[in-house]
Design a protein around this motif. Structure first.
Motif, PDB file in Angstrom:
ATOM      1  N   GLU A   1       0.827  -1.206   0.000  1.00  0.00           N
ATOM      2  CA  GLU A   1       0.000   0.000   0.000  1.00  0.00           C
ATOM      3  C   GLU A   1       0.863   1.259   0.000  1.00  0.00           C
ATOM      4  O   GLU A   1       0.564   2.241  -0.690  1.00  0.00           O
ATOM      5  N   LEU A   2       1.915   1.252   0.769  1.00  0.00           N
ATOM      6  CA  LEU A   2       2.813   2.402   0.816  1.00  0.00           C
ATOM      7  C   LEU A   2       3.414   2.678  -0.558  1.00  0.00           C
ATOM      8  O   LEU A   2       3.503   3.833  -0.997  1.00  0.00           O
ATOM      9  N   GLU A   3       3.834   1.621  -1.246  1.00  0.00           N
ATOM     10  CA  GLU A   3       4.452   1.784  -2.562  1.00  0.00           C
ATOM     11  C   GLU A   3       3.430   2.181  -3.620  1.00  0.00           C
ATOM     12  O   GLU A   3       3.688   3.041  -4.470  1.00  0.00           O
ATOM     13  N   GLU A   4       2.238   1.556  -3.583  1.00  0.00           N
ATOM     14  CA  GLU A   4       1.216   1.825  -4.590  1.00  0.00           C
ATOM     15  C   GLU A   4       0.783   3.290  -4.567  1.00  0.00           C
ATOM     16  O   GLU A   4       0.504   3.890  -5.608  1.00  0.00           O
ATOM     17  N   ARG A   5       0.743   3.885  -3.376  1.00  0.00           N
ATOM     18  CA  ARG A   5       0.279   5.271  -3.238  1.00  0.00           C
ATOM     19  C   ARG A   5       1.417   6.277  -3.187  1.00  0.00           C
ATOM     20  O   ARG A   5       1.187   7.455  -2.966  1.00  0.00           O
ATOM     21  N   SER A   6       2.648   5.807  -3.374  1.00  0.00           N
ATOM     22  CA  SER A   6       3.838   6.678  -3.336  1.00  0.00           C
ATOM     23  C   SER A   6       3.876   7.510  -2.054  1.00  0.00           C
ATOM     24  O   SER A   6       4.079   8.724  -2.080  1.00  0.00           O
ATOM     25  N   VAL A   7       3.706   6.840  -0.951  1.00  0.00           N
ATOM     26  CA  VAL A   7       3.690   7.505   0.349  1.00  0.00           C
ATOM     27  C   VAL A   7       5.104   7.902   0.756  1.00  0.00           C
ATOM     28  O   VAL A   7       6.049   7.132   0.594  1.00  0.00           O
ATOM     29  N   GLU A   8       5.259   9.117   1.279  1.00  0.00           N
ATOM     30  CA  GLU A   8       6.563   9.521   1.781  1.00  0.00           C
ATOM     31  C   GLU A   8       6.528   9.964   3.233  1.00  0.00           C
ATOM     32  O   GLU A   8       7.581  10.157   3.837  1.00  0.00           O
TER      33      GLU A   8
ATOM     34  N   SER B   1      -0.866  -2.636 -12.955  1.00  0.00           N
ATOM     35  CA  SER B   1      -1.608  -2.525 -11.701  1.00  0.00           C
ATOM     36  C   SER B   1      -2.321  -1.184 -11.698  1.00  0.00           C
ATOM     37  O   SER B   1      -1.762  -0.165 -12.136  1.00  0.00           O
ATOM     38  N   PHE B   2      -3.564  -1.177 -11.212  1.00  0.00           N
ATOM     39  CA  PHE B   2      -4.371   0.036 -11.188  1.00  0.00           C
ATOM     40  C   PHE B   2      -4.950   0.210  -9.782  1.00  0.00           C
ATOM     41  O   PHE B   2      -5.419  -0.754  -9.164  1.00  0.00           O
TER      42      PHE B   2
ATOM     43  N   VAL C   1      -9.765  12.407  -4.232  1.00  0.00           N
ATOM     44  CA  VAL C   1      -9.565  11.214  -5.049  1.00  0.00           C
ATOM     45  C   VAL C   1      -8.079  11.033  -5.316  1.00  0.00           C
ATOM     46  O   VAL C   1      -7.373  11.994  -5.662  1.00  0.00           O
ATOM     47  N   ASP C   2      -7.588   9.819  -5.149  1.00  0.00           N
ATOM     48  CA  ASP C   2      -6.198   9.469  -5.426  1.00  0.00           C
ATOM     49  C   ASP C   2      -6.165   8.358  -6.475  1.00  0.00           C
ATOM     50  O   ASP C   2      -7.035   7.473  -6.492  1.00  0.00           O
ATOM     51  N   LEU C   3      -5.131   8.360  -7.306  1.00  0.00           N
ATOM     52  CA  LEU C   3      -5.019   7.381  -8.389  1.00  0.00           C
ATOM     53  C   LEU C   3      -3.613   6.812  -8.456  1.00  0.00           C
ATOM     54  O   LEU C   3      -2.642   7.470  -8.054  1.00  0.00           O
ATOM     55  N   SER C   4      -3.507   5.589  -8.985  1.00  0.00           N
ATOM     56  CA  SER C   4      -2.197   4.956  -9.116  1.00  0.00           C
ATOM     57  C   SER C   4      -2.205   3.988 -10.294  1.00  0.00           C
ATOM     58  O   SER C   4      -3.184   3.265 -10.516  1.00  0.00           O
ATOM     59  N   ILE C   5      -1.126   3.988 -11.076  1.00  0.00           N
ATOM     60  CA  ILE C   5      -0.946   3.058 -12.197  1.00  0.00           C
ATOM     61  C   ILE C   5       0.488   2.551 -12.166  1.00  0.00           C
ATOM     62  O   ILE C   5       1.426   3.341 -12.028  1.00  0.00           O
TER      63      ILE C   5
ATOM     64  N   ALA D   1      12.655  -4.379 -13.907  1.00  0.00           N
ATOM     65  CA  ALA D   1      12.343  -2.954 -14.047  1.00  0.00           C
ATOM     66  C   ALA D   1      10.832  -2.727 -14.006  1.00  0.00           C
ATOM     67  O   ALA D   1      10.056  -3.503 -14.569  1.00  0.00           O
ATOM     68  N   SER D   2      10.412  -1.676 -13.332  1.00  0.00           N
ATOM     69  CA  SER D   2       8.996  -1.335 -13.247  1.00  0.00           C
ATOM     70  C   SER D   2       8.843   0.168 -13.100  1.00  0.00           C
ATOM     71  O   SER D   2       9.798   0.878 -12.746  1.00  0.00           O
ATOM     72  N   VAL D   3       7.626   0.652 -13.390  1.00  0.00           N
ATOM     73  CA  VAL D   3       7.323   2.073 -13.225  1.00  0.00           C
ATOM     74  C   VAL D   3       6.028   2.199 -12.433  1.00  0.00           C
ATOM     75  O   VAL D   3       5.163   1.306 -12.470  1.00  0.00           O
ATOM     76  N   GLN D   4       5.897   3.292 -11.710  1.00  0.00           N
ATOM     77  CA  GLN D   4       4.708   3.552 -10.901  1.00  0.00           C
ATOM     78  C   GLN D   4       4.371   5.036 -11.003  1.00  0.00           C
ATOM     79  O   GLN D   4       5.246   5.894 -10.823  1.00  0.00           O
ATOM     80  N   PHE D   5       3.105   5.336 -11.314  1.00  0.00           N
ATOM     81  CA  PHE D   5       2.645   6.721 -11.389  1.00  0.00           C
ATOM     82  C   PHE D   5       1.491   6.895 -10.415  1.00  0.00           C
ATOM     83  O   PHE D   5       0.528   6.119 -10.425  1.00  0.00           O
ATOM     84  N   ALA D   6       1.600   7.878  -9.520  1.00  0.00           N
ATOM     85  CA  ALA D   6       0.575   8.095  -8.507  1.00  0.00           C
ATOM     86  C   ALA D   6       0.191   9.563  -8.467  1.00  0.00           C
ATOM     87  O   ALA D   6       1.039  10.452  -8.630  1.00  0.00           O
ATOM     88  N   VAL D   7      -1.111   9.808  -8.254  1.00  0.00           N
ATOM     89  CA  VAL D   7      -1.641  11.166  -8.149  1.00  0.00           C
ATOM     90  C   VAL D   7      -2.421  11.277  -6.848  1.00  0.00           C
ATOM     91  O   VAL D   7      -3.281  10.436  -6.544  1.00  0.00           O
ATOM     92  N   SER D   8      -2.126  12.303  -6.082  1.00  0.00           N
ATOM     93  CA  SER D   8      -2.855  12.590  -4.847  1.00  0.00           C
ATOM     94  C   SER D   8      -3.732  13.816  -5.054  1.00  0.00           C
ATOM     95  O   SER D   8      -3.301  14.787  -5.670  1.00  0.00           O
TER      96      SER D   8
END
Length: 718
Positions: free
Chosen positions: A73-80, A634-635, A661-665, A679-686
Motif C-alpha cells: 500500500e505504501l508503494e502503490e500510493r507513493s507515500v513519503e 496494476s491500477f 480522489v487518489d489514483l495509481s498506475i 524494471a517497473s514504473v509507478q505513477f501516482a496522483v494525490s
C-alpha cells in the motif's frame, strides 16, 4: 546552551540496562485464499513483536482493533510521510496543519490528538516543542495502528491509540533495488535498498534516500537525506543480535506558519480568496534545519523451548533550528501584522525495553506470559528568541507588515531582525520514566483472554528561564494501568470480542497554589466482531473513551490551569478488505464518532473539540490483471471523505467537509521484453481533482490542505 548529559548511570539504571481493525497483514495477492494467511514473520524480522501484545502471537487473536498499512500500500500510493500513510485508516484524521506543514507527524485517533509515534516498538523522540524525530516511509515495512489505550504495555500514551512503524529488516536472500522519482513541485528523488547475507551468520540491510522538492508555500523548499543500515547477527543457535542505525538530515523543511481565516475559509468580499500556495512570511527569515541520528540494538535469546528474552534499546540525538515570521492579525484593507521568532532545540533520548515471554500450560489452558521492564530518559534544551515590541510605532520591531492578497516575501532585513530579537526562554528539562508490566494471554479452547497491568514512575526536572520567568521544577508522578479483554473464535470465521483498557499521560507542573498536577487518565470500553474467511477480512467495533483530569484554563487567572476537564469519545468504526475476484480487491475504512467536552469551567462544556470529524469514509480499489494485454499492469483508485469539523473550541462555526480522489498506475516492464526483467514504473496522483480544503485551529488560524501532486517512479530490482 548545550544540553546536559542525557543519562546519568545509577545502580537501578544499570540493572535495567542489563536485564503489535484487524491485524491481518495480507500481501496483495490474486489468490483469495491468501486472505486467510498472515505474512511470515521473516519479512518483518525474526525479532518482530505484534504491537498489540508484544509477542509473536497471531494478531487476529487480539480482542482489540488493529489496522495495518502494508508495504504494498505504501508503494502503490507513493507515500513519503506517516500522515500520508494513515489517510486510509479508520478513525484517524491526518495533516492537522494542512498540506504545507510536513515537518511534524500530527494526527488524531478516535478523537484524541497524538504526536507520539513508535518505531520498532520504541517511542521516537519528541521534545513537546518543535523537535520530533520522523522516519521516512522508505525505511518502513509496514505500519501497525493499535486502537484505544495502550498504556498497559507502553506507558504514557494518548487514549485514542498508538502507531508503530515496522522497519525493513535484514533478509538472508540477496535482493537490491534502485528507484528514481520525478514529480510535481520540481520533485526529484533517488533511493536504494539492498539486503542479503554477508556470511552464514550475518545478514545486512541498508537503505538510503535523497529528496528535493519545492514546498506548497511560495519560496519554500523541502530537502532530505537519509541512510539506514542494519545487521542481523546470529551469535549462537539460540541468540540473535540486531544492530541498527538511522540518520536523517533535513536541511530545509518548508514552512510552519499558518494563514488567517479571512481569505481562506472566509472569502473576503472585496479581495476574494488567497491562493493555496500563499506564504505570508519572508524568504529572508524562514529557516528550518533538523538532524536526527539514532543507534539501536535488539538482542533475542531463546532460554529454552518455551521462554524467550528480548532487549530492545535505542539512543537518539537530534536538533532543530528554525526562524519564521507569521501574520497574527489582519486589517480590513488586507494588511497583515507580523511577528517573528526563532528556536534552537537539542535533545537526546535513551530507551530500553526488556521483555521475558513464555508459554505455560495449566490444565487445558495455554498461558502466554509476558513480563517487562522499560526505562526512558529524554534530556532537552529549548531556547527561543522573540520579536521586540516597538512602543514608538506600536508594532514588532523590524517585522514589516504584509499585504496578504499581494504578498511581498522579500521585505525583512534578517541581520537587523536577528539583532533585535529578545531571548524569551532558555531552559533544560529532563523526563525519566520507569515501567513494570505483566500480561497473560490465555487460550482455552476457542477463547482468547488477556489480562495485563503496568506500574509507571515518572520524574520531571526543569531549570533555566521559561517565558521570561525562572523555571525550576521537580515533580514525580506514578500510575497503574490495566487491561482486560476476551475474544471467542467461532467455527464460521466470526470472532466477537470485548475489552476494557486504561491509559495515562503525565502532566508536569503545578497550579498557582503550588499543587502538583496528577496524570491525566483515560479508560475505554470496546466491543466488536472480527471475521476472516472466504476472501474477506473485516472488523467492526464500537467504543467509548473517557479522558479525565484534563488541564483547563482557569477563567479567573490567565496564568493558571485547573485539572478539572473531561472529554468523552464514542464511535463505531469499520475496517474491511474484500477480494472481489482473483484480480480485484477493495478495502473500506469508515467511522462515526461523537466527541464531547463533558466537564469544563471555561464555558465549552458540551462542545466538540476542534479538528475532530464526525464522519470519515475511505475506500481503495486495486486491480491486478492476470490475463490479456494488461498483464503486468496494476491500477489503484481511492476516495477519501472527511466530514465537517468545529472551527474553534467555542464551536462558533465549522470547517467544511471535503472529498478527495487518489489514483495509481503501475507496470512491470519485463512484460515488454525479458531484457527489462526487474524494471517497473509507478505513477501516482494525490488529490487528483485539486480539491480545495482546509484545516483550522481557530477562526484566525487555518491551513490549506495539500494541493494536487503527482510522482512518476522507476525501479530496478536485481
Amino acid at each position: 546552551m548545550k544540553p546536559s548529559l542525557p543519562f546519568r548511570p545509577t545502580l537501578l539504571a544499570v540493572a535495567i540496562a542489563t536485564s503489535t481493525s484487524l491485524a491481518y497483514s495480507e500481501e496483495t495477492n490474486t489468490d483469495t485464499e491468501s486472505l486467510d494467511t498472515l505474512d511470515t514473520l521473516e519479512v518483518k524480522g525474526q525479532m518482530y513483536r505484534n504491537t498489540a501484545t508484544k509477542t509473536q502471537l497471531d494478531p487476529e487473536e487480539t480482542p482489540q482493533v488493529i489496522s495495518i498499512v502494508s508495504s504494498e500500500e505504501l508503494e502503490e500510493r507513493s507515500v513519503e510521510s506517516l500522515n500520508q500513510a494513515l489517510r486510509y485508516t479508520a478513525a484517524i484524521n491526518t495533516e492537522l496543519r494542512g498540506g504545507a506543514i510536513t515537518r511534524l507527524d500530527q494526527f488524531n485517533t478516535r478523537g484524541f490528538d497524538n504526536d507520539l509515534v513508535y518505531y520498532d516498538g520504541l517511542p521516537l523522540l519528541y521534545n513537546q516543542q518543535f523537535l520530533q524525530a520522523q522516519v521516512d516511509a522508505t525505511a518502513v515495512e509496514q505500519i501497525e495502528v493499535f486502537k484505544g489505550p495502550a498504556s498497559t504495555l507502553y506507558g504514557s500514551m494518548p487514549p485514542g491509540g498508538m502507531v508503530n512503524l515496522i522497519s525493513k529488516a535484514p533478509q538472508k536472500e540477496s535482493k537490491s533495488s534502485v528507484e528514481i522519482g520525478l514529480g510535481s513541485d520540481s520533485k526529484k528523488e533517488v533511493s536504494f535498498d539492498s539486503t542479503g547475507a554477508l556470511s552464514d551468520n550475518i545478514n545486512y540491510r541498508v537503505l538510503g534516500l535523497v529528496r528535493n522538492k519545492d514546498g506548497q508555500a511560495n519560496t519554500s523548499t523541502e530537502e532530505r537525506i537519509m541512510i539506514a543500515p542494519s545487521l542481523d547477527i546470529t551469535l549462537s543457535e539460540n541468540t540473535l543480535l540486531n544492530i541498527n542505525m538511522y540518520y536523517q538530515n533535513d536541511p530545509s523543511m518548508g514552512v510552519y506558519a499558518p494563514l488567517p481565516g479571512v481569505g481562506t475559509v472566509y472569502v473576503n468580499d472585496t479581495y476574494g480568496q488567497l491562493d493555496s500556495d500563499t506564504f505570508l512570511g519572508d524568504e529572508n527569515f524562514e529557516t528550518s534545519e533538523r538532524e536526527v541520528l539514532f543507534f539501536g540494538y535488539k538482542l533475542s535469546h531463546q532460554l529454552n523451548d518455551s521462554w524467550n528474552f528480548l532487549q530492545n534499546a535505542r539512543f537518539t540525538t537530534a536538533d532543530i533550528y528554525q526562524e519564521t515570521a507569521f501574520v497574527y492579525g489582519v486589517g480590513d484593507d488586507g494588511t497583515g501584522y507580523r511577528y517573528a521568532y526563532a528556536t534552537d532545540e537539542e535533545s537526546t533520548a535513551l530507551v530500553i525495553d526488556n521483555q521475558l515471554s513464555g508459554f505455560v500450560d495449566i490444565g487445558d489452558a495455554e498461558h502466554n506470559i509476558l513480563v517487562g521492564i522499560d526505562y526512558s530518559n529524554i534530556d532537552s534544551n529549548y531556547s527561543d528568541f522573540d520579536s521586540a515590541w516597538d512602543t514608538t510605532t506600536g508594532s514588532y520591531l523590524n517585522v514589516p507588515t504584509i499585504n496578504i492578497y499581494n504578498p511581498d516575501n522579500n521585505q525583512i532585513d534578517a541581520n537587523a531582525l536577528k539583532a533585535s530579537l529578545i531571548q524569551g526562554s532558555d531552559h533544560d528539562y529532563e523526563t525519566t520514566t520507569l515501567g513494570f508490566y505483566l500480561q497473560d494471554q490465555i487460550r482455552l479452547d476457542q477463547w482468547v483472554l488477556i489480562a495485563g497491568g503496568r506500574y509507571d514512575q515518572y520524574d520531571y526536572k526543569e531549570s533555566g528561564t521559561l517565558y521570561y520567568n525562572a523555571a525550576t521544577e521537580n515533580s514525580s508522578q506514578n500510575n497503574f494501568s490495566g487491561r482486560l479483554a476476551a475474544l471467542y473464535e467461532l467455527d464460521n470465521g466470526l470472532s466477537p470480542f470485548v475489552s476494557y483498557s486504561q491509559s495515562f499521560e503525565p502532566q508536569a507542573g503545578k497550579d498557582t497554589s503550588g499543587n502538583s498536577y496528577v496524570p491525566t487518565t483515560s479508560e475505554q470500553w470496546e466491543t466488536g466482531v472480527k471475521y476472516l474467511g472466504s476472501g474477506l477480512a473485516a472488523s467492526i467495533a464500537a467504543y467509548e473513551i473517557t479522558k479525565k483530569d484534563v488541564l483547563t484554563a482557569d477563567p479567573n487567572d490567565l496564568y493558571n490551569e485547573l485539572q478539572v476537564g473531561e472529554i468523552r469519545s464514542r464511535g463505531i468504526e469499520l475496517d474491511a478488505s474484500i477480494a472481489l475476484s482473483q484480480e480485484v480487491q477493495i478495502s473500506i475504512a469508515a467511522s462515526i464518532q461523537d466527541v464531547e467536552v463533558t466537564k469544563d469551567v471555561t464555558g465549552i462544556e458540551g462542545n466538540t473539540p476542534i479538528q475532530i470529524p464526525e464522519q470519515q469514509f475511505s475506500t481503495w480499489l486495486s486491480y491486478l490483471p492476470n490475463q490479456g494485454a494488461l498483464v503486468g499492469s496494476s491500477f489503484g483508485a481511492g476516495i477519501r471523505y472527511i466530514g465537517e469539523m468545529q472551527m474553534d473550541a467555542a464551536n462558533t462555526d465549522t470547517v467544511p467537509s471535503y472529498t478527495l480522489v487518489d489514483l495509481s498506475i503501475g507496470y512491470d516492464l519485463a512484460q515488454l521484453s525479458p531484457k527489462w526483467e526487474g524494471a517497473s514504473v509507478q505513477f501516482a496522483v494525490s488529490n487528483a481533482f485539486d480539491e480545495t480544503y482546509f484545516s483550522c485551529y481557530s477562526t484566525d488560524v487555518c491551513w490549506y490542505g495539500a494541493d494536487r501532486s503527482f510522482e512518476l517512479k522507476g525501479r530496478y530490482e536485481f
